[in-house]
Design a protein around this motif. Structure first.
Motif, PDB file in Angstrom:
ATOM      1  N   GLU A  96      -5.042   6.593  -4.816  1.00 32.46           N
ATOM      2  CA  GLU A  96      -4.284   7.217  -3.740  1.00 32.46           C
ATOM      3  C   GLU A  96      -3.606   6.161  -2.870  1.00 32.46           C
ATOM      4  O   GLU A  96      -2.457   6.345  -2.442  1.00 32.46           O
ATOM      5  CB  GLU A  96      -5.208   8.096  -2.891  1.00 32.46           C
ATOM      6  CG  GLU A  96      -4.546   8.760  -1.691  1.00 32.46           C
ATOM      7  CD  GLU A  96      -3.435   9.731  -2.080  1.00 32.46           C
ATOM      8  OE1 GLU A  96      -2.620  10.071  -1.202  1.00 32.46           O
ATOM      9  OE2 GLU A  96      -3.369  10.145  -3.267  1.00 32.46           O
ATOM     10  N   LEU A  97      -4.297   5.074  -2.605  1.00 28.62           N
ATOM     11  CA  LEU A  97      -3.684   3.962  -1.870  1.00 28.62           C
ATOM     12  C   LEU A  97      -2.473   3.436  -2.616  1.00 28.62           C
ATOM     13  O   LEU A  97      -1.395   3.211  -2.031  1.00 28.62           O
ATOM     14  CB  LEU A  97      -4.713   2.840  -1.686  1.00 28.62           C
ATOM     15  CG  LEU A  97      -4.199   1.515  -1.113  1.00 28.62           C
ATOM     16  CD1 LEU A  97      -3.747   1.677   0.331  1.00 28.62           C
ATOM     17  CD2 LEU A  97      -5.286   0.424  -1.213  1.00 28.62           C
ATOM     18  N   GLU A  98      -2.618   3.254  -3.917  1.00 33.25           N
ATOM     19  CA  GLU A  98      -1.522   2.752  -4.756  1.00 33.25           C
ATOM     20  C   GLU A  98      -0.344   3.719  -4.738  1.00 33.25           C
ATOM     21  O   GLU A  98       0.814   3.305  -4.632  1.00 33.25           O
ATOM     22  CB  GLU A  98      -2.053   2.561  -6.174  1.00 33.25           C
ATOM     23  CG  GLU A  98      -1.107   1.879  -7.128  1.00 33.25           C
ATOM     24  CD  GLU A  98      -1.755   1.661  -8.483  1.00 33.25           C
ATOM     25  OE1 GLU A  98      -1.391   0.675  -9.140  1.00 33.25           O
ATOM     26  OE2 GLU A  98      -2.621   2.469  -8.896  1.00 33.25           O
ATOM     27  N   ARG A  99      -0.641   5.017  -4.826  1.00 38.26           N
ATOM     28  CA  ARG A  99       0.429   6.021  -4.840  1.00 38.26           C
ATOM     29  C   ARG A  99       1.128   6.102  -3.479  1.00 38.26           C
ATOM     30  O   ARG A  99       2.354   6.152  -3.394  1.00 38.26           O
ATOM     31  CB  ARG A  99      -0.159   7.387  -5.203  1.00 38.26           C
ATOM     32  CG  ARG A  99       0.890   8.501  -5.379  1.00 38.26           C
ATOM     33  CD  ARG A  99       0.252   9.871  -5.377  1.00 38.26           C
ATOM     34  NE  ARG A  99      -0.337  10.197  -4.090  1.00 38.26           N
ATOM     35  CZ  ARG A  99       0.373  10.573  -3.023  1.00 38.26           C
ATOM     36  NH1 ARG A  99       1.687  10.661  -3.083  1.00 38.26           N
ATOM     37  NH2 ARG A  99      -0.244  10.860  -1.893  1.00 38.26           N
ATOM     38  N   THR A 100       0.343   6.107  -2.414  1.00 34.60           N
ATOM     39  CA  THR A 100       0.900   6.271  -1.071  1.00 34.60           C
ATOM     40  C   THR A 100       1.771   5.086  -0.680  1.00 34.60           C
ATOM     41  O   THR A 100       2.879   5.257  -0.145  1.00 34.60           O
ATOM     42  CB  THR A 100      -0.234   6.430  -0.042  1.00 34.60           C
ATOM     43  OG1 THR A 100      -1.013   7.580  -0.389  1.00 34.60           O
ATOM     44  CG2 THR A 100       0.313   6.581   1.367  1.00 34.60           C
ATOM     45  N   ALA A 101       1.296   3.899  -0.931  1.00 36.91           N
ATOM     46  CA  ALA A 101       2.033   2.701  -0.511  1.00 36.91           C
ATOM     47  C   ALA A 101       3.181   2.367  -1.444  1.00 36.91           C
ATOM     48  O   ALA A 101       4.199   1.819  -1.008  1.00 36.91           O
ATOM     49  CB  ALA A 101       1.070   1.516  -0.436  1.00 36.91           C
ATOM     50  N   GLY A 102       3.036   2.662  -2.724  1.00 32.95           N
ATOM     51  CA  GLY A 102       4.080   2.317  -3.677  1.00 32.95           C
ATOM     52  C   GLY A 102       4.243   0.805  -3.792  1.00 32.95           C
ATOM     53  O   GLY A 102       3.310   0.042  -3.513  1.00 32.95           O
ATOM     54  N   PRO A 103       5.424   0.343  -4.145  1.00 32.18           N
ATOM     55  CA  PRO A 103       5.658  -1.099  -4.295  1.00 32.18           C
ATOM     56  C   PRO A 103       5.395  -1.888  -3.020  1.00 32.18           C
ATOM     57  O   PRO A 103       5.080  -3.086  -3.076  1.00 32.18           O
ATOM     58  CB  PRO A 103       7.135  -1.178  -4.701  1.00 32.18           C
ATOM     59  CG  PRO A 103       7.434   0.161  -5.298  1.00 32.18           C
ATOM     60  CD  PRO A 103       6.598   1.146  -4.538  1.00 32.18           C
ATOM     61  N   LEU A 153      -7.267  -5.989  -3.063  1.00 31.32           N
ATOM     62  CA  LEU A 153      -7.969  -6.813  -4.049  1.00 31.32           C
ATOM     63  C   LEU A 153      -8.906  -5.954  -4.906  1.00 31.32           C
ATOM     64  O   LEU A 153      -9.057  -6.202  -6.105  1.00 31.32           O
ATOM     65  CB  LEU A 153      -8.757  -7.914  -3.345  1.00 31.32           C
ATOM     66  CG  LEU A 153      -7.927  -9.015  -2.674  1.00 31.32           C
ATOM     67  CD1 LEU A 153      -8.843 -10.005  -1.970  1.00 31.32           C
ATOM     68  CD2 LEU A 153      -7.041  -9.729  -3.684  1.00 31.32           C
ATOM     69  N   ALA A 154      -9.527  -4.952  -4.294  1.00 33.07           N
ATOM     70  CA  ALA A 154     -10.382  -4.042  -5.058  1.00 33.07           C
ATOM     71  C   ALA A 154      -9.581  -3.290  -6.106  1.00 33.07           C
ATOM     72  O   ALA A 154     -10.037  -3.095  -7.242  1.00 33.07           O
ATOM     73  CB  ALA A 154     -11.076  -3.058  -4.107  1.00 33.07           C
ATOM     74  N   LEU A 155      -8.377  -2.880  -5.737  1.00 32.24           N
ATOM     75  CA  LEU A 155      -7.499  -2.182  -6.674  1.00 32.24           C
ATOM     76  C   LEU A 155      -7.121  -3.084  -7.842  1.00 32.24           C
ATOM     77  O   LEU A 155      -7.197  -2.676  -9.011  1.00 32.24           O
ATOM     78  CB  LEU A 155      -6.249  -1.692  -5.951  1.00 32.24           C
ATOM     79  CG  LEU A 155      -5.133  -1.126  -6.836  1.00 32.24           C
ATOM     80  CD1 LEU A 155      -5.601   0.139  -7.552  1.00 32.24           C
ATOM     81  CD2 LEU A 155      -3.883  -0.855  -6.006  1.00 32.24           C
ATOM     82  N   ALA A 156      -6.698  -4.312  -7.540  1.00 27.25           N
ATOM     83  CA  ALA A 156      -6.315  -5.233  -8.611  1.00 27.25           C
ATOM     84  C   ALA A 156      -7.493  -5.502  -9.540  1.00 27.25           C
ATOM     85  O   ALA A 156      -7.347  -5.537 -10.768  1.00 27.25           O
ATOM     86  CB  ALA A 156      -5.792  -6.541  -8.015  1.00 27.25           C
ATOM     87  N   GLY A 157      -8.693  -5.677  -8.963  1.00 29.51           N
ATOM     88  CA  GLY A 157      -9.874  -5.914  -9.787  1.00 29.51           C
ATOM     89  C   GLY A 157     -10.246  -4.717 -10.626  1.00 29.51           C
ATOM     90  O   GLY A 157     -10.666  -4.858 -11.786  1.00 29.51           O
ATOM     91  N   LEU A 158     -10.082  -3.522 -10.063  1.00 30.80           N
ATOM     92  CA  LEU A 158     -10.359  -2.302 -10.823  1.00 30.80           C
ATOM     93  C   LEU A 158      -9.404  -2.167 -11.994  1.00 30.80           C
ATOM     94  O   LEU A 158      -9.818  -1.882 -13.129  1.00 30.80           O
ATOM     95  CB  LEU A 158     -10.242  -1.087  -9.902  1.00 30.80           C
ATOM     96  CG  LEU A 158     -10.341   0.285 -10.582  1.00 30.80           C
ATOM     97  CD1 LEU A 158     -11.734   0.497 -11.162  1.00 30.80           C
ATOM     98  CD2 LEU A 158      -9.982   1.399  -9.595  1.00 30.80           C
ATOM     99  N   ASP A 196      -5.223  -3.125   4.770  1.00 31.99           N
ATOM    100  CA  ASP A 196      -5.965  -2.802   3.546  1.00 31.99           C
ATOM    101  C   ASP A 196      -6.058  -3.970   2.579  1.00 31.99           C
ATOM    102  O   ASP A 196      -6.125  -3.772   1.364  1.00 31.99           O
ATOM    103  CB  ASP A 196      -5.310  -1.603   2.848  1.00 31.99           C
ATOM    104  CG  ASP A 196      -5.743  -0.277   3.456  1.00 31.99           C
ATOM    105  OD1 ASP A 196      -6.897   0.122   3.233  1.00 31.99           O
ATOM    106  OD2 ASP A 196      -4.934   0.328   4.177  1.00 31.99           O
ATOM    107  N   GLY A 197      -6.099  -5.189   3.100  1.00 32.31           N
ATOM    108  CA  GLY A 197      -6.131  -6.356   2.222  1.00 32.31           C
ATOM    109  C   GLY A 197      -7.289  -6.351   1.251  1.00 32.31           C
ATOM    110  O   GLY A 197      -7.133  -6.650   0.060  1.00 32.31           O
TER     111      GLY A 197
END
Length: 427
Positions: free
Chosen positions: A365-372, A389-394, A384-385
């Motif tokens: 949801e963070l990825e979708r909401t923020a976009g590029p 990083l959690a997203l990239a690691g996931l 949300d720094g």
């Protein structure tokens, strides 16, 4: 010449003076911080940790020099009093010993600061300084405690480590003015271990570990052997929980990449404060199941680990303990997540750090909401720094075929490379 003073006495005093002159002159060079690290490297930590660090090091050096100068005054007195020579010899030896202690301290910090050898590394490590401090802020602020400054440095090896703020340094009377966290190269751009180490600092300041011990012991009530195995691991487990609450499943996958060596994953070294790698991974998967649901990449990882490293390969005496631990792993995970924090009025760490914020759904949801903009916006960097990083690691863990892409993206984000449109995104 006074006939009462033997000639040999003057030779001894001159030799002591010569030795002391050398060591004191060497000590005075310590006043120049560039003896240990470049000016650019020192400047890179000036905002966050440079001031308290430089003040502490300056005081250590000045104290060393005062000891040397006091010894010089004693030499003056010994010129006319042979009985003072043994005392001067003793003080000189003390000064030399203190010199080595100061040199060790300055060398450690110089090496740590000097790992910021390029603009990209300076940017990455400075950002990790900020994120490590941020990871401690919510809990310590709620507990009414100050957040220590953090110095992150890069070093060799496969695992991270910390010298906690407040512990004694090599020099008597001196304490660590910062939390110095080592991060290794392979995890520099997947730095979930950073939050394991900041977790150690938080656990120390909040009295979490004794409560973690009690929670684990209670979860394993009725099985004294498992209690004997698990309870001594409480400090490292607390730090693993802290990393999990900040970066979710990414911390579990990253941990497995470190402990998943076939030669050691099923071993139980005597005195090692870390859980057996197999059980440590299983606990991370169990915490993921508890927080995010039974099915996910953690369930796949657990199946893969059991195939790659079957319990049949463990020492025969260890297999029953591993099997019983696996049977109790869900109960242990729940106990670890619910362990109370004394300075939070007995509330668990999850009351401040909600694991739902780093669930795969929440990160998507963070990825979708923020976009590029997620990878270029100063707003997202500030707010949300850690979750970025959690997203990239996931994503790296979920999609091995695109691991290089996600490491590159995290690297660009941490170093703020102009080519990726992230220049000037530092907060």
């Amino acid at each position: 010449m006074n006939a009462a003073i033997p000639i040999d006495h003057h030779i001894l005093v001159e030799d002591l003076e010569r030795q002391l002159a050398h060591w004191l002159a060497a000590a005075r060079t310590f006043r120049d911080a560039e003896e240990f690290a470049s000016l650019d490297a020192w400047r890179s930590v000036e905002r966050s940790v440079g001031i308290p660090l430089r003040q502490q090091l300056h005081e250590i050096v000045q104290d060393l020099i005062r000891h040397g100068e006091a010894c010089f005054k004693m030499i003056g007195a010994a010129r006319s009093d042979p009985a003072r020579v043994p005392e001067v010899q003793s003080k000189l030896q003390d000064f030399r010993h203190r010199y080595v202690q100061v040199d060790t301290t300055l060398d450690f910090f110089g090496d740590a600061v000097n790992t910021r050898t390029s603009p990209k590394l300076r940017s990455a490590l400075s950002e990790l300084d900020r994120l490590a401090a941020e990871s401690m802020s919510a809990v310590l602020t709620a507990a009414g405690k100050s957040v220590p400054p953090v110095l992150v440095y890069q070093d060799k090896g496969t695992g991270a480590s910390i010298l906690r703020a407040g512990i004694r340094l090599w020099v008597p009377g001196a304490v660590m003015p910062v939390a110095a966290i080592k991060i290794v190269r392979h995890n520099l751009y997947r730095p979930t271990s950073l939050f394991h180490e900041s977790g150690h600092q938080v656990a120390h300041l909040t009295g979490w570990v004794p409560k973690m011990r009690a929670a684990i012991a209670e979860a394993l009530a009725g099985d004294a052997e498992l209690q004997h195995m698990w309870v001594p691991w409480s400090s490292e487990i607390a730090a693993d929980v802290f990393a999990f609450l900040h970066t979710g499943y990414a911390s579990v996958a990253a941990l497995y990449d470190v402990v998943g060596d076939a030669r050691t994953i099923l071993r139980w070294p005597v005195g090692d404060p870390h859980p057996i790698g197999w059980l440590r991974t299983a606990l991370g998967c169990a915490m993921s199941a508890e927080a995010f649901g039974q099915t996910g990449p953690w369930s796949t990882l657990m199946r893969a680990m059991r195939v790659h490293h079957p319990l049949s390969r463990a020492d025969e005496s260890l297999r029953p303990l591993l099997a019983r631990s696996l049977g109790a792993i869900g109960k242990i995970a729940r106990a670890c997540l619910a362990a109370p924090i004394p300075v939070l009025s007995g509330r668990p760490m999850t009351s401040v750090l909600d694991p739902a914020r780093v669930s795969p759904d929440a990160l998507a949801e963070l990825e979708r909401t923020a976009g590029p903009a997620l990878w270029s916006s100063p707003h997202w960097r500030r707010s949300d720094g850690i979750r970025i990083l959690a997203l990239a690691g996931l994503r790296e863990a979920e999609k091995p075929s695109s691991a290089e892409h996600w490491i590159s993206r995290a690297r660009a984000w941490l170093t703020a490379e102009p080519a990726t449109g992230i220049a000037n995104a530092r907060s």
